[in-house]
Write an enzyme that holds these catalytic residues in place. Structure first.
Site, PDB file in Angstrom:
ATOM      1  N   HIS A 123       0.815  -1.208   0.000  1.00 60.55           N
ATOM      2  CA  HIS A 123       0.000   0.000   0.000  1.00 60.55           C
ATOM      3  C   HIS A 123       0.849   1.257   0.000  1.00 60.55           C
ATOM      4  CE1 HIS A 123       0.670   0.863   4.316  1.00 60.55           C
ATOM      5  NE2 HIS A 123       0.530  -0.440   4.528  1.00 60.55           N
ATOM      6  N   CYS A 139       2.988  -4.878   6.642  1.00 59.36           N
ATOM      7  CA  CYS A 139       2.690  -4.628   5.238  1.00 59.36           C
ATOM      8  C   CYS A 139       3.903  -4.044   4.518  1.00 59.36           C
ATOM      9  CB  CYS A 139       1.524  -3.654   5.108  1.00 59.36           C
ATOM     10  SG  CYS A 139      -0.070  -4.364   5.561  1.00 59.36           S
TER      11      CYS A 139
END
Length: 164
Positions: A123, A139
């Site tokens: 992301h 992440c």
């Protein structure tokens, strides 16, 4: 798409990782015994393309903090990234991109791409200075312009290999 069962995995967890209803997985794998999975067993995940039919793949090095995009095994681009911090390490292994969500809001920047491991994705960021560091909850974090470019290139089903 075919998933190869890893030691300790359950069908419920596989269903959650791929965001695919358990009933759909059972229907696509007639005769499967959900309580008796074994390492190396092949399970059809319906609704996702075969990663081998996609010319792109992504390689991520958590130690070097880069993401490399390949097309037909030829390096196309390398991007700087941020990765998981201590106690929230980025998972290693082979995954696929299972969906994309533009403008997810908050700390996820302008693009979210879910990986086939629940709660993990690639992301953007609302903190560009974090790129290059071990700061996330596991992440892969990218500059917004980079993740937007990447998301515009790779399709759902693209393989993502993460290693140290």
């Amino acid at each position: 798409m075919i998933h190869t069962v890893k030691a300790g995995e359950t069908l419920v967890q596989i269903s959650q990782d791929y965001r695919t209803p358990l009933s759909s997985i059972l229907a696509a794998n007639l005769g499967i015994q959900p309580d008796h999975l074994f390492s190396g067993q092949q399970i059809i995940i319906p609704g996702l393309p075969d990663p081998e039919a996609i010319p792109y793949h992504i390689e991520i090095s958590t130690n070097n903090r880069w993401l490399r995009l390949y097309k037909n095994n030829i390096l196309q681009k390398q991007y700087p990234i941020a990765v998981g911090r201590m106690l929230h390490e980025t998972p290693v292994g082979s995954f696929i991109i299972i969906n994309k969500a533009p403008n997810p809001g908050g700390p996820f920047g302008t693009m979210w791409m879910s990986l086939s491991k629940e709660h993990y994705g690639i992301h953007g960021t609302n903190d560009p200075s974090s790129i290059g560091h071990a700061v996330s909850h596991g992440c892969i974090r990218m500059q917004n312009r980079d993740v937007e470019e990447l998301a515009s290139i790779v399709p759902i089903g693209t393989e993502v290999v993460i290693h140290p």
